[in-house]
Structure formats: C-alpha cells, structure tokens
Motif scaffolding. Structure first.
Motif, PDB file in Angstrom:
ATOM      1  N   LYS A  40      -9.612   6.863   8.365  1.00 17.79           N
ATOM      2  CA  LYS A  40     -10.993   6.420   8.596  1.00 17.79           C
ATOM      3  C   LYS A  40     -11.059   5.010   9.175  1.00 17.79           C
ATOM      4  O   LYS A  40     -12.131   4.541   9.557  1.00 17.79           O
ATOM      5  CB  LYS A  40     -11.770   6.482   7.282  1.00 17.79           C
ATOM      6  CG  LYS A  40     -11.910   7.898   6.714  1.00 17.79           C
ATOM      7  CD  LYS A  40     -12.684   7.879   5.409  1.00 17.79           C
ATOM      8  CE  LYS A  40     -12.803   9.281   4.817  1.00 17.79           C
ATOM      9  NZ  LYS A  40     -13.552   9.292   3.535  1.00 17.79           N
ATOM     10  N   ASP A  41      -9.911   4.339   9.220  1.00 11.47           N
ATOM     11  CA  ASP A  41      -9.856   2.946   9.696  1.00 11.47           C
ATOM     12  C   ASP A  41      -9.500   2.932  11.180  1.00 11.47           C
ATOM     13  O   ASP A  41      -8.372   3.221  11.558  1.00 11.47           O
ATOM     14  CB  ASP A  41      -8.825   2.168   8.882  1.00 11.47           C
ATOM     15  CG  ASP A  41      -8.771   0.699   9.272  1.00 11.47           C
ATOM     16  OD1 ASP A  41      -9.541   0.285  10.156  1.00 11.47           O
ATOM     17  OD2 ASP A  41      -7.955  -0.027   8.682  1.00 11.47           O
ATOM     18  N   ASN A  42     -10.454   2.591  12.023  1.00  8.56           N
ATOM     19  CA  ASN A  42     -10.222   2.580  13.468  1.00  8.56           C
ATOM     20  C   ASN A  42      -9.848   1.212  13.998  1.00  8.56           C
ATOM     21  O   ASN A  42      -9.571   1.060  15.187  1.00  8.56           O
ATOM     22  CB  ASN A  42     -11.477   3.078  14.205  1.00  8.56           C
ATOM     23  CG  ASN A  42     -11.785   4.531  13.900  1.00  8.56           C
ATOM     24  OD1 ASN A  42     -10.872   5.353  13.807  1.00  8.56           O
ATOM     25  ND2 ASN A  42     -13.064   4.836  13.741  1.00  8.56           N
ATOM     26  N   GLU A  43      -9.866   0.208  13.122  1.00  4.61           N
ATOM     27  CA  GLU A  43      -9.645  -1.165  13.576  1.00  4.61           C
ATOM     28  C   GLU A  43      -8.204  -1.624  13.410  1.00  4.61           C
ATOM     29  O   GLU A  43      -7.719  -2.452  14.171  1.00  4.61           O
ATOM     30  CB  GLU A  43     -10.572  -2.121  12.816  1.00  4.61           C
ATOM     31  CG  GLU A  43     -12.046  -1.811  12.976  1.00  4.61           C
ATOM     32  CD  GLU A  43     -12.507  -1.939  14.420  1.00  4.61           C
ATOM     33  OE1 GLU A  43     -11.997  -2.835  15.124  1.00  4.61           O
ATOM     34  OE2 GLU A  43     -13.366  -1.144  14.830  1.00  4.61           O
ATOM     35  N   HIS A  57      -0.982   1.764   3.248  1.00  3.63           N
ATOM     36  CA  HIS A  57      -2.069   1.174   4.030  1.00  3.63           C
ATOM     37  C   HIS A  57      -2.100  -0.348   3.971  1.00  3.63           C
ATOM     38  O   HIS A  57      -2.939  -0.974   4.616  1.00  3.63           O
ATOM     39  CB  HIS A  57      -3.427   1.723   3.537  1.00  3.63           C
ATOM     40  CG  HIS A  57      -3.461   3.203   3.377  1.00  3.63           C
ATOM     41  ND1 HIS A  57      -2.908   4.058   4.306  1.00  3.63           N
ATOM     42  CD2 HIS A  57      -3.985   3.985   2.398  1.00  3.63           C
ATOM     43  CE1 HIS A  57      -3.101   5.308   3.912  1.00  3.63           C
ATOM     44  NE2 HIS A  57      -3.738   5.292   2.754  1.00  3.63           N
ATOM     45  N   GLN A  58      -1.201  -0.965   3.220  1.00  2.00           N
ATOM     46  CA  GLN A  58      -1.195  -2.425   3.086  1.00  2.00           C
ATOM     47  C   GLN A  58      -0.570  -3.064   4.327  1.00  2.00           C
ATOM     48  O   GLN A  58       0.486  -2.642   4.803  1.00  2.00           O
ATOM     49  CB  GLN A  58      -0.423  -2.828   1.837  1.00  2.00           C
ATOM     50  CG  GLN A  58      -0.484  -4.316   1.522  1.00  2.00           C
ATOM     51  CD  GLN A  58       0.275  -4.646   0.245  1.00  2.00           C
ATOM     52  OE1 GLN A  58       1.201  -3.929  -0.148  1.00  2.00           O
ATOM     53  NE2 GLN A  58      -0.106  -5.732  -0.411  1.00  2.00           N
ATOM     54  N   ASN A  59      -1.207  -4.087   4.861  1.00  2.00           N
ATOM     55  CA  ASN A  59      -0.702  -4.776   6.060  1.00  2.00           C
ATOM     56  C   ASN A  59       0.459  -5.710   5.702  1.00  2.00           C
ATOM     57  O   ASN A  59       0.333  -6.931   5.717  1.00  2.00           O
ATOM     58  CB  ASN A  59      -1.812  -5.569   6.745  1.00  2.00           C
ATOM     59  CG  ASN A  59      -2.766  -4.680   7.512  1.00  2.00           C
ATOM     60  OD1 ASN A  59      -2.436  -3.530   7.823  1.00  2.00           O
ATOM     61  ND2 ASN A  59      -3.945  -5.187   7.823  1.00  2.00           N
TER      62      ASN A  59
END
Length: 887
Positions: A362-365, A241-243
């Motif tokens: 859960k992250d929609n952004e 999940h890390q950008n």
C-alpha cells in the motif's frame, strides 16, 4: 548491545553461511558432531548448514560456526540477535527467488545465465541458457569454457555434476587449507573464483543467482543491519518494511573531457599512448579509491560495494545519520580536491535513498531492495539533478581569488598552467604522472592498494606510488613478480608503520595466492589478497615499450590510418530497471517477487564487467604482429609469402634513422604456428579503457574494424544471443597525427548516431548499419565479408581497382547522400527503404561487369552486387584503404 568481535564473527558467518551447499552437492556425508543435528536445531530448509558448520569448524571458532549453523533457526543460537541479523540479511538477499514447478536435484542442476532472463518490450525471449560449471579464470580457453550453453540437455548429456562438484570443492578446500591467515577480502575473492558458477538456490527455486552473489549481498546486508542496530536510535525490528538500508549511487562527471583533453604537438608525441592510457587508469583508480573511502568511513566491507567502474559506483549502507553525515563530508572533500587539482573539470555527484527489504504494497512512496531496478532508476534521476547544481556546496572554493598564483608556462599536452622544474620541460607534472602510470600498468601483474594513516607524509607519495590521493588517504603501486613475492613484501614492510591495511591484487589472473604464505604472520594481519580484471592490452615491443600511435597506423594494410572504436551496451538503464519484470508473470510464489533484486543487480553487473574487463583482453590478443619469426625456420621465399615485413622508427627521440621491425601475417596462421610464435607476439589493439559496460580502443584501422565485429559476436554469445541485450559502436578513422582527443570525440559522436538510429548498430565510414542482415537490409558483418571478397578478387587480378571505385561512383549517382551522418531512426529507416527501391544503377553496373573476364567471378558479383549496392560505401571504402599504397 553488539560489539566489534560480534561484528567480525557476523562478517565471516554471513559470507560463508551457505558454503555447505557447495560441499553437500559433492555427495559427501557430514561426519563428526554435526552429522546428527536434528531439524529443530538447524531449522526447516537448513540441512545444508550442517555442512557449513562442518567446513567452518576446520578454520573458525565456535561463535562463527554457531551463527552459520543456526541461520535458519536463530532462536537455537547462542547469539540470537546476531543470528537474526544474518537470517534477515539472507532473506533480503534472496527476495528474487522464484518457485519452480518442480523439485530440482541440487547436485545435477546447473546455474541459469542471468542474461537469458532479460526481456525488454516485445523482444522475444532467448530461452534458458546454462552456465558451465567451472572456476573463474582468464586463460586462453576461459571464454569458451565459461560462455553460456543453449540447452540443459546439451549440458547434462556430457556432465555428471557430482564429480565436477568434488573436483572444484577439492581445489577450493586446498586453497583455503593453505591459508595462514583468514581475511574477509581474501575469502570473498576465493568465493568469487570458485562459486560464481554454482547456483545458490536449486531445490524448489529457479537457479539464476550464483552462490557467490547471494553470499556477497547477504554479507553486505548483514553488516548494514549490524551498524543500523548499533548507531540508530530506532530499534531494529524483524519486519521487512523497516528502512534499514541506504542505497548510494556515485558518478564522476567530466571523465571523457578529462581523458581526452590532450593536444598532439610534435614535441608531445613521445609517451602520448602511455599518457592516454594513464589518464583512463587514473580515473579508474580514483573511482575505486572514492568507493573504498566511503566503505572505510562508513565501516562497511568490500562486499557492500555492489558495483564500481567507469566512473560510477553503487554501495549498500546502513540508513543511519552517521552514514549520511560522513557521506556528505567525503563528497565535499573530493569536490574541493577536484576544484583545486582539475579546475572543476571533474565533479562527484552522489545520490542516496532510504529503503527497506520489501515495502508494504500500500506504500507507493518508499523504495525497497525487492525492486532494486526501480530504486536504481530513482537514484539515476537524483544524480542527474545533482549534476545540474555542480559545486553548489563548494562555491567558496570555486570563486577563491584571495591568493594570486604565478605560473611559468603552459603544458604542451593538456594546456594547463604550471611551474617548470627545468627549462627543457614542456609537459606538466600531472601529465608526466599519467604517462608513468600508463607504462607501469602495462608491465605489471600485481597491484598493491595501501590505505594510509595521518602519519604518512604525502611529499613522499611521488616516489612511493604510481597513483596516490592525499584527500582519500590511499596509494597504489604496481609490480611484475616472477619467482617470489620479495618485491611486494619489501614494499609493504617499508610502509608498514603508515598503514593498517594493504590489498595485494593479482591482475587478470585468479591464481592470486601464490605468494600469500611468504609474508610473516604480523604482516598477514594487515594484508588481504584478491584478483581484479582490467582491460590492459597494450602494443609493446620487447625492451622498447609501447608503440606510438603512428606505429599502429603503419601496421595497417594499405593506408596508414588509425582506428578508434567506442562501444557500449544499449538500454542498460532499462535492463536494470525493468529487464526482469516478465519474471513476475512466471512466478508461482504467493508473495510479491522482484524482477531486479539486489542479487540480480550484483550478478548482472559482475557478469558484464567480466566480459569487458576480462575477456576483452583475450579477444584483443587475436590481433597481433611479431617481433621475430625465426622460430618458424622459414626460407626467405616462404617468409615473403606468409608475412609482411614492416619497419617502424625506434621510440627514442635521441636516435635517428634506427628502426624496429615487426612481421604481420598475410593470412591466418595455423594453431601450431601461433603457438610457436607466441612469445614474440605484439598485440595491435590498444585498450584505452574497457570495463563495466563499455570500451574505447585504438589500433590499426583494419584491425579495429575486424575487432569490433569479433567483440560484438562474442558479446552476443556471452549474453545468450538475447534480442534485448545489444551493443552499439562508432569507429573514427584518422591520420595518426590527427589530435587523438578529437578522434575519440568523433568516435563518441558516431556511437551516438548508432544509438539514435535505433541501437544495435555500428557507424563506420560515415554509414550507420545493423550488425547483422535484417531482411533485405545488409548488416556490417555481411558488408565486411563482401569487402574482403572484393579485396581478394583484386589481389588475384580478377577485378580491377577501377571497377571497385566505379561501384562507389554508381552509389553516389544513384542515392542521395546525406549532408552528415544520419542520427534519427525515422530518417534512417526512410533513407534505407528508398535505397532498396532505387535501381537506376543497375544498367551501368551490368555493363561494367562485362569487363570481368572470369565468368565465375562475374556471375558472383552479378548476384551479390545488386544486393549490396545500397550499402556499397562500406565494403568499397574498406577495399580502397586496403589497396592504397602506404606513405
């Protein structure tokens, strides 16, 4: 803390981490010290790493071998941190893998074509097509050898893949063994040549991604992770999940206007075809140079350039502040140059987005590689927004009035103000350079790319390069080499002190290492070798060079007209964003599986470009005339029966009343005749641009019309006859003296009309029609066949010209002809529905048929004419031009 040697080791290890799968599937056993390595060392599902290590041990040191061997079990590596980077890159590259319902035999299962996986809306699924197991090349049989096949049974009944793996592995190994120096780009090119048709994952996965595309994207992501760890304050973690990544899209706007901003005064006709080709190539090289500059400044490899063509590029980079700053600097410098050189007619738009591998549900952004299609759509929206604010960061340059510049004259071609070097000039230096560039590429089979340092004086660039750019610090030159690479070597030696990096690129030929070992060891440290496909078919007469556009028009049968064809793929953005969504429903995986992953994006892009940049040349080569036919040993009577002799004025303004002669076959020659005359072939199709997903070509109007039909047929074969993947086209037919820029814009307008009427259509002779018959609606292919039939009846004096023309008059009297070309789908359906229901032409048509004496011909036209009459404008216009006396 990692270092530069670590980085180089990681590059090669990540690119070749799965090369063992290739060797393993030959059935050969691992021998020596890697044969007995237990699973706890190489990791679960990592047995192939033993074969990788065994192969790498012949060429690389232990550090690279260690990383490849342990990429499924980094804790066993001597370099666990680097190996974890490779492992995560491997996982993130393969997020699309879908668990199949059964365990496939890895040595017997071929690659599924990426095109058979696409589905949009309610279109039916195409079924699984399989890719033949061949190396990539561009010989005359390559399309038939490489095009997807419909069923596994059809393939497997004739194949035994282990022997094929053995043969291909032997060829690959032989090229690798003979290399004196290993370079990342050279190795990447060899992987593309030999592993593009090999499935990456087979055992419990759907095999739809090639080993090449998986290896390429793994290498790209591994370097991103390395640079993120090196340059970012944020600690690199092992989470998904890390950008870590930064997706970059670039787009040069104003391309079409730039290419076709040329007038056609009589004094500028000489070299116009070369100039037009050169402008298109200039934009191609400029796009490549910008992508290369970004990769160079951001310390990326060429694998990080996921796509580059048609004025657009996509790059995957590390999500670091350093990368963002440098990217902004490059964008501003390039746009400053566009303002100065092109009066702001071109603009570089760049959009970026941070992304992770697999985002938290859960992250929609945020955005992730696991849904690369959504990411690409988002970047496209950002590019559109950027283009609305062109040069907002360069306003001082746009409105710089400090210095008054006095010009001598206006260029006769592009209309630009410039200073004359002598009184006889009427073309500016820029247009002259485009003409030279267009001529050089047409006669070349090698391109050399030179990355120049600050010591190079760009005042010399005009004599050193066919294309150069001081802002981007790059130069390109072209060579035609026959027996040795001496000219390539001399060129590189001349510029050795001004560059640390040279790329020797073979054009349209994958045998790119023929001269590699002629370079000395010192030069090889700087030189890489690869290949590139480029649509560069050009009509040229031996020794006299490319033909004029008016020559191409004279080659047409009947009326001397030029055809301009514009084509591109329908719904490409939708294909990339949602074309693989249905795969989610078929997944047996417990984890979320992406439709359009980064590997699928890479595969889809490369397969489309292979068709439009590579195979298009083979299709164009089917349309030819001959400079000499003496080799057939025909008497005069046989020559007149088989060929039409055409005299063309010599391309030399200083010579009057001198002609060159070409011979056009009146009917298709047999295979032996074609082979005999091969060396005297002159193609009639002029490829102005072809690559990515679109093309623009010119030629005799009748060859262009038939070429459009053949190219579309081959495209459907290449894309698995998938209802979701289609082409639209527009053809303008003009006098050769008509301004070529306006003719190209007309073709573009006709293409847009085709798309506006529902896509998967072609607009020709002012009519938009389907390619194929659709129920009662007749399509282009049937209409052209009927036109050829009418033409043949007329040639044999079975049907008069008057009767054929009267069919068009009946059409005009029966149907309401639209004031312009229909460009609305609802209107198109309404008009064509009315045409089917209108029958008032029938009595007159039946009466006219009574004039035909041949009963069989009359019966044939009576049966077909009623069906074709609603669209008779296309076949009659075809016959009308073909029967017309040339002027």
């Amino acid at each position: 803390m990692v270092n530069n040697m670590d980085r180089k080791n990681l590059e090669f290890a990540s690119l070749l981490h799965d090369i063992g799968k290739f060797h393993q599937r030959t059935g050969d056993k691992v021998t020596g010290k890697y044969s007995e390595i237990p699973m706890e060392k190489h990791g679960r599902n990592g047995a192939h790493a033993k074969w990788s290590a065994d192969f790498l041990s012949n060429f690389f040191d232990e550090d690279i071998i260690d990383l490849a061997l342990h990429h499924h079990n980094p804790n066993a590596s001597n370099y666990p941190k680097l190996c974890q980077m490779l492992q995560k890159a491997d996982h993130h590259s393969s997020t699309e893998r879908i668990t199949s319902g059964e365990a496939n035999d890895t040595s017997l299962t071929p690659l599924i074509s990426i095109f058979s996986e696409v589905k949009i809306g309610d279109n039916k699924e195409s079924g699984e097509y399989y890719v033949p197991f061949k190396k990539i090349d561009l010989n005359e049989d390559s399309f038939e050898n490489l095009k997807p096949k419909i069923s596994s049974k059809e393939i497997m009944s004739g194949w035994n893949l282990k022997p094929d793996y053995k043969q291909l592995w032997a060829e690959f190994s032989n090229e690798i063994i003979n290399l004196k120096h290993f370079n990342f780009n050279t190795t990447l090119a060899l992987m593309k040549k030999y592993t593009s048709t090999i499935p990456s994952a087979v055992y419990v996965s759907v095999p739809d991604i090639s080993l090449y595309d998986h290896s390429k994207t793994t290498a790209a992501l591994a370097i991103c992770r390395y640079l993120f760890d090196r340059d970012c304050d944020e600690k690199l973690t092992q989470t998904n999940h890390q950008n870590v990544y930064l997706a970059i899209n670039g787009d040069i706007s104003g391309i079409q206007k730039f290419i076709f901003k040329i007038s056609s005064p009589q004094e500028a006709q000489s070299g116009m075809s070369k100039r037009l080709r050169g402008r298109s190539l200039y934009l191609t090289l400029l796009t490549n140079a910008i992508a290369d500059k970004i990769a160079q400044e951001l310390e990326l490899t060429s694998a990080n350039i996921l796509f580059c063509g048609g004025g657009r590029f996509t790059i995957i980079a590390p999500n670091t502040e350093n990368a963002k700053v440098k990217l902004e600097e490059i964008k501003n410098k390039v746009n400053e140059e566009f303002i100065e050189k092109f009066n702001a007619e071109l603009y570089l738009a760049i959009a970026t987005e941070e992304c992770c591998a697999i985002k938290n549900p859960k992250d929609n952004e945020s955005y992730d590689l696991n849904n690369f299609g959504k990411l690409m759509k988002h970047l496209t929206d950002l590019l559109t927004e950027d283009k609305k604010h062109k040069f907002v960061d360069n306003l001082k340059d746009v409105f710089n009035f400090d210095e008054e510049i006095i010009y001598d004259d206006i260029c006769s071609v592009c209309g630009k103000l410039y200073n004359k070097e002598n009184e006889d000039d009427f073309v500016c230096p820029s247009c002259k350079s485009h003409e030279s560039l267009g001529q050089k590429v047409a006669n070349s089979n090698y391109m050399i790319k030179v990355f120049l340092n600050d010591e190079y004086d760009f005042k010399d660039a005009k004599k050193d390069f066919a294309f150069s750019d001081e802002c981007l610090k790059v130069g390109y030159n072209f060579f035609r080499s026959y027996k040795s690479g001496s000219d390539l070597i001399k060129f590189i030696e001349k510029l050795d002190s001004f560059s640390d990096k040279f790329e020797v690129i073979k054009l349209n030929d994958t045998d790119f290492l023929e001269f590699a070992n002629e370079f000395d060891d010192l030069s090889l440290e700087k030189v890489s070798f690869s290949f590139s496909f480029i649509g560069n078919t050009v009509p040229k007469y031996p020794k006299e060079g490319p033909l004029y556009f008016e020559h191409l028009a004279q080659i047409s049968k009947g009326s001397n007209k030029l055809g301009i064809l514009k084509m591109d793929v329908d719904n490409l953005g939708q294909i990339f964003s949602s074309g693989f969504d249905q795969l989610l429903d078929n997944s047996n995986s417990e984890e979320f599986i992406s439709g359009m992953s980064i590997s699928r994006m890479s595969t889809l892009s490369s397969q489309l470009d292979l068709f439009f940049s590579g195979f298009v040349n083979g299709i164009a080569s089917n349309y030819v005339v001959y400079s000499d036919i003496d080799a057939l040993n025909l008497d005069e009577s046989a020559i007149n029966n088989k060929f039409k002799k055409i005299d063309l004025k010599l391309q030399n303004d200083n010579v009057e009343d001198e002609f060159i002669t070409v011979y056009k076959a009146k009917s298709e020659l047999d295979l032996e005749e074609r082979r005999t005359l091969k060396r005297w072939e002159i193609p009639t199709i002029y490829i102005n641009f072809s690559g990515g997903d679109d093309l623009l070509v010119l030629g005799p109007y009748d060859d262009i019309i038939e070429f459009a039909g053949e190219l579309r047929t081959k495209f459907k074969q290449w894309t698995c006859d998938n209802d979701s993947i289609n082409l639209s086209a527009g053809i303008s037919i003009v006098s050769p003296k008509f301004p070529i820029g306006k003719a190209a814009n007309m073709a573009e307008d006709y293409l847009e009309a085709s798309k506006s009427c529902g896509k998967d259509k072609i607009c020709v002779f002012g009519e938009v029609v389907n390619w194929d018959d659709n129920g009662l609606y007749k399509g282009f292919n049937s209409l052209l066949d009927f036109g050829l039939e009418l033409e043949e009846y007329n040639r044999k004096s079975k049907v008069s010209k008057g009767l054929i023309y009267s069919m068009l008059n009946m059409w005009r009297g029966s149907f309401e002809e639209s004031p312009g070309i229909i460009d609305d789908e609802d209107e198109w359906n309404e008009v064509h529905s009315k045409r089917l229901s209108t029958k008032k032409y029938v009595p007159l048509f039946k009466y006219k048929l009574r004039l035909i004496k041949d009963k069989e011909v009359r019966k044939d036209l009576d049966k077909k004419g009623i069906k074709f009459m609603p669209w008779i404008k296309i076949p009659v216009s075809w016959v009308s031009l073909r029967m017309r006396e040339a002027k």
